[in-house]
Design a protein around this motif. Structure first.
Motif, PDB file in Angstrom:
ATOM      1  N   UNK A 183       0.884  -1.135   0.221  1.00  0.00           N
ATOM      2  CA  UNK A 183       0.068   0.016  -0.142  1.00  0.00           C
ATOM      3  C   UNK A 183       0.696   1.239   0.029  1.00  0.00           C
ATOM      4  N   UNK A 184       0.424   2.409  -0.497  1.00  0.00           N
ATOM      5  CA  UNK A 184       1.132   3.688  -0.511  1.00  0.00           C
ATOM      6  C   UNK A 184       1.705   4.145   0.761  1.00  0.00           C
ATOM      7  N   UNK A 185       2.655   4.486   0.928  1.00  0.00           N
ATOM      8  CA  UNK A 185       3.328   4.964   2.089  1.00  0.00           C
ATOM      9  C   UNK A 185       2.604   6.306   2.481  1.00  0.00           C
ATOM     10  N   UNK A 186       2.136   6.684   3.944  1.00  0.00           N
ATOM     11  CA  UNK A 186       1.740   7.941   4.272  1.00  0.00           C
ATOM     12  C   UNK A 186       2.718   9.014   3.939  1.00  0.00           C
ATOM     13  N   UNK A 187       2.272  10.192   3.801  1.00  0.00           N
ATOM     14  CA  UNK A 187       2.921  11.386   3.245  1.00  0.00           C
ATOM     15  C   UNK A 187       4.140  11.501   4.089  1.00  0.00           C
ATOM     16  N   UNK A 188       4.053  11.366   5.354  1.00  0.00           N
ATOM     17  CA  UNK A 188       5.279  11.870   6.213  1.00  0.00           C
ATOM     18  C   UNK A 188       6.335  10.708   6.155  1.00  0.00           C
ATOM     19  N   UNK A 189       6.169   9.474   5.694  1.00  0.00           N
ATOM     20  CA  UNK A 189       6.958   8.514   5.294  1.00  0.00           C
ATOM     21  C   UNK A 189       7.739   8.794   4.115  1.00  0.00           C
ATOM     22  N   UNK A 190       6.782   9.446   3.038  1.00  0.00           N
ATOM     23  CA  UNK A 190       7.489   9.781   1.584  1.00  0.00           C
ATOM     24  C   UNK A 190       8.150  10.878   1.884  1.00  0.00           C
ATOM     25  N   UNK A 191       7.907  11.804   2.636  1.00  0.00           N
ATOM     26  CA  UNK A 191       8.755  12.844   2.954  1.00  0.00           C
ATOM     27  C   UNK A 191      10.069  12.598   3.722  1.00  0.00           C
ATOM     28  N   UNK A 192      10.135  11.740   4.561  1.00  0.00           N
ATOM     29  CA  UNK A 192      11.212  11.141   5.053  1.00  0.00           C
ATOM     30  C   UNK A 192      12.203  10.557   4.114  1.00  0.00           C
ATOM     31  N   UNK A 193      11.508   9.658   3.115  1.00  0.00           N
ATOM     32  CA  UNK A 193      12.470   9.108   2.152  1.00  0.00           C
ATOM     33  C   UNK A 193      13.064  10.038   1.128  1.00  0.00           C
ATOM     34  N   UNK A 194      12.175  11.094   0.862  1.00  0.00           N
ATOM     35  CA  UNK A 194      12.504  12.271  -0.029  1.00  0.00           C
ATOM     36  C   UNK A 194      13.614  12.965   0.669  1.00  0.00           C
ATOM     37  N   UNK A 195      13.754  13.121   1.844  1.00  0.00           N
ATOM     38  CA  UNK A 195      14.834  13.926   2.580  1.00  0.00           C
ATOM     39  C   UNK A 195      16.052  12.982   2.601  1.00  0.00           C
ATOM     40  N   UNK A 196      16.067  11.741   2.165  1.00  0.00           N
ATOM     41  CA  UNK A 196      17.424  11.102   2.133  1.00  0.00           C
ATOM     42  C   UNK A 196      18.018  11.202   0.653  1.00  0.00           C
ATOM     43  N   UNK A 197      17.478  11.998  -0.137  1.00  0.00           N
ATOM     44  CA  UNK A 197      17.796  12.377  -1.459  1.00  0.00           C
ATOM     45  C   UNK A 197      17.974  14.048  -1.566  1.00  0.00           C
ATOM     46  N   UNK A 198      18.830  14.141  -2.388  1.00  0.00           N
ATOM     47  CA  UNK A 198      18.964  15.844  -2.594  1.00  0.00           C
ATOM     48  C   UNK A 198      18.632  15.987  -3.995  1.00  0.00           C
ATOM     49  N   UNK A 199      17.767  16.907  -4.351  1.00  0.00           N
ATOM     50  CA  UNK A 199      17.470  17.380  -5.745  1.00  0.00           C
ATOM     51  C   UNK A 199      17.635  18.625  -6.173  1.00  0.00           C
ATOM     52  N   UNK A 200      18.276  18.794  -7.522  1.00  0.00           N
ATOM     53  CA  UNK A 200      18.545  20.132  -7.944  1.00  0.00           C
ATOM     54  C   UNK A 200      17.640  20.111  -9.355  1.00  0.00           C
ATOM     55  N   UNK A 201      16.909  21.327  -9.406  1.00  0.00           N
ATOM     56  CA  UNK A 201      16.045  21.384 -10.574  1.00  0.00           C
ATOM     57  C   UNK A 201      16.740  22.434 -11.571  1.00  0.00           C
ATOM     58  N   UNK A 202      16.214  22.089 -12.887  1.00  0.00           N
ATOM     59  CA  UNK A 202      16.721  23.309 -13.888  1.00  0.00           C
ATOM     60  C   UNK A 202      16.311  24.718 -13.434  1.00  0.00           C
ATOM     61  N   UNK A 203      14.938  24.979 -12.832  1.00  0.00           N
ATOM     62  CA  UNK A 203      14.736  26.141 -11.917  1.00  0.00           C
ATOM     63  C   UNK A 203      14.967  26.136 -10.591  1.00  0.00           C
ATOM     64  N   UNK A 204      15.865  26.931 -10.030  1.00  0.00           N
ATOM     65  CA  UNK A 204      16.424  26.614  -8.735  1.00  0.00           C
ATOM     66  C   UNK A 204      15.406  26.640  -7.657  1.00  0.00           C
ATOM     67  N   UNK A 205      14.340  27.062  -7.873  1.00  0.00           N
ATOM     68  CA  UNK A 205      13.523  26.839  -6.783  1.00  0.00           C
ATOM     69  C   UNK A 205      13.659  27.458  -5.466  1.00  0.00           C
ATOM     70  N   UNK A 206      14.677  28.477  -5.200  1.00  0.00           N
ATOM     71  CA  UNK A 206      14.846  29.126  -3.837  1.00  0.00           C
ATOM     72  C   UNK A 206      13.585  29.749  -3.198  1.00  0.00           C
ATOM     73  N   UNK A 207      13.496  29.986  -2.079  1.00  0.00           N
ATOM     74  CA  UNK A 207      12.435  30.995  -1.443  1.00  0.00           C
ATOM     75  C   UNK A 207      13.017  32.421  -1.812  1.00  0.00           C
ATOM     76  N   UNK A 208      12.382  33.081  -2.536  1.00  0.00           N
ATOM     77  CA  UNK A 208      12.690  34.468  -2.575  1.00  0.00           C
ATOM     78  C   UNK A 208      12.658  35.542  -1.600  1.00  0.00           C
ATOM     79  N   UNK A 209      12.135  35.039  -0.547  1.00  0.00           N
ATOM     80  CA  UNK A 209      11.951  35.987   0.629  1.00  0.00           C
ATOM     81  C   UNK A 209      13.028  35.675   1.439  1.00  0.00           C
ATOM     82  N   UNK A 210      13.750  34.818   1.284  1.00  0.00           N
ATOM     83  CA  UNK A 210      14.853  34.297   2.402  1.00  0.00           C
ATOM     84  C   UNK A 210      15.985  34.442   2.148  1.00  0.00           C
ATOM     85  N   UNK A 211      16.781  34.903   2.927  1.00  0.00           N
ATOM     86  CA  UNK A 211      18.404  34.953   2.770  1.00  0.00           C
ATOM     87  C   UNK A 211      18.842  33.621   2.237  1.00  0.00           C
TER      88      UNK A 211
END
Ligand code: ADP
Ligand code: MG
Length: 255
Positions: free
Chosen positions: A80-108
């Motif tokens: 069965x599909x993992x709950x969102x928080x477990x997917x987020x934890x798995x995603x957190x074990x990888x680093x992704x860099x996109x074509x568009x940088x996707x930084x938060x514009x209002x943060x330093x």
């Protein structure tokens, strides 16, 4: 290299409507290995890394990170599909860099690199700050910590995005055409950071249309077309002795 790959992709399928964006893709990436992915536009390169990062669900096959099934778990004998928080934890074990940088514009710059460490990984703010400063230095931006993204060039923004992805100590880094949104004169500063990571032993998948870079940085290169891995080999095999006519035709466009 240990026996178990960091990432295992097995017969992965992904459809958009009735179009097969991924049509049974297999790929193993071992510890410390750098795999570059090349292929024509629309061949499924972005879809592949987006599926690995679980930004897209898959329609068939399976993916494993350090042997752990991605996105699903066994429950009473069924997957069965993992709950969102477990997917987020798995995603957190990888680093992704996109074509568009996707930084938060209002943060330093500094906050952009600190935030995921604290929010996703629960690291203490002081520790996260230390790590962010160390990584910003590593990507050559020690002097830009207080700047906001709009004050930086595209190449600098992309280096911040790389530092941010590294900050959570990922098992694997996924790059999707990290230089294709950049002005030509800014490409090299980003590629040299990626090359530095490769030489430092980071495990990576790099989708790129920079052919000389794809050759230089790779331990192994994968050529995709129409949602399939058509050919895979060492950079010498792929670029000097392409076996399939489709790869030969693709490479001839760059010479
Ligand atoms: P590449 O990165 O190699 O250029 P993509 O993975 O972006 O290729 O796309 C593979 C195929 O899937 C293309 O035909 C593309 O149009 C299609 N595709 C990708 N994303 C979507 C989407 N969100 N909705 C519909 N079709 C998509
Ligand atoms: Mg793409």
């Amino acid at each position: 290299m240990s026996d178990m790959p960091v990432l295992r992709v097995r017969d992965v399928r992904k459809r958009f409507g009735d179009h097969a964006a991924l049509d049974g893709v297999n790929l193993d990436v071992h510890e410390g290995e750098v795999v570059t992915v090349i292929g024509p536009s629309g061949s499924g390169k972005s879809t592949l890394v987006r599926c690995v990062h679980q930004l897209e669900s898959i329609d068939g096959g399976a993916m494993y990170l350090d042997g752990e099934l991605l996105g699903y778990e066994m429950h009473r004998g069924h997957l069965r599909p993992l709950p969102d928080r477990k997917v987020a934890a798995q995603r957190g074990r990888m680093g992704m860099v996109f074509q568009q940088f996707n930084l938060f514009p209002h943060w330093s710059v500094l906050r952009n690199v600190i935030e995921a460490q604290v929010a996703v990984h629960g690291r203490r703010p002081e520790e996260a700050r230390e790590e962010a400063l160390r990584l910003l230095k590593r990507v050559g931006l020690a002097g830009k910590t207080d700047a906001h993204p709009r004050q930086l060039s595209g190449g600098q923004q992309q280096r911040v995005a790389i530092a941010r992805a590294l900050a959570t100590q990922p098992r694997i880094m996924l790059f999707d055409e990290p230089t294709s949104a950049l002005d030509p004169e800014l490409v090299d500063e980003v590629l040299s950071v990626v090359l530095d990571l490769a030489r430092g032993g980071m495990t990576m998948i790099i989708v790129t249309h920079e052919m000389s870079f794809a050759r230089e940085v790779a331990d192994r290169c994968v050529f995709m077309e129409e949602g399939r891995v058509v050919e895979t080999g060492t950079p010498e095999e792929i670029f000097d002795n392409p076996a399939s006519p489709r790869l030969q035709a693709f490479l001839s466009r760059f010479s």
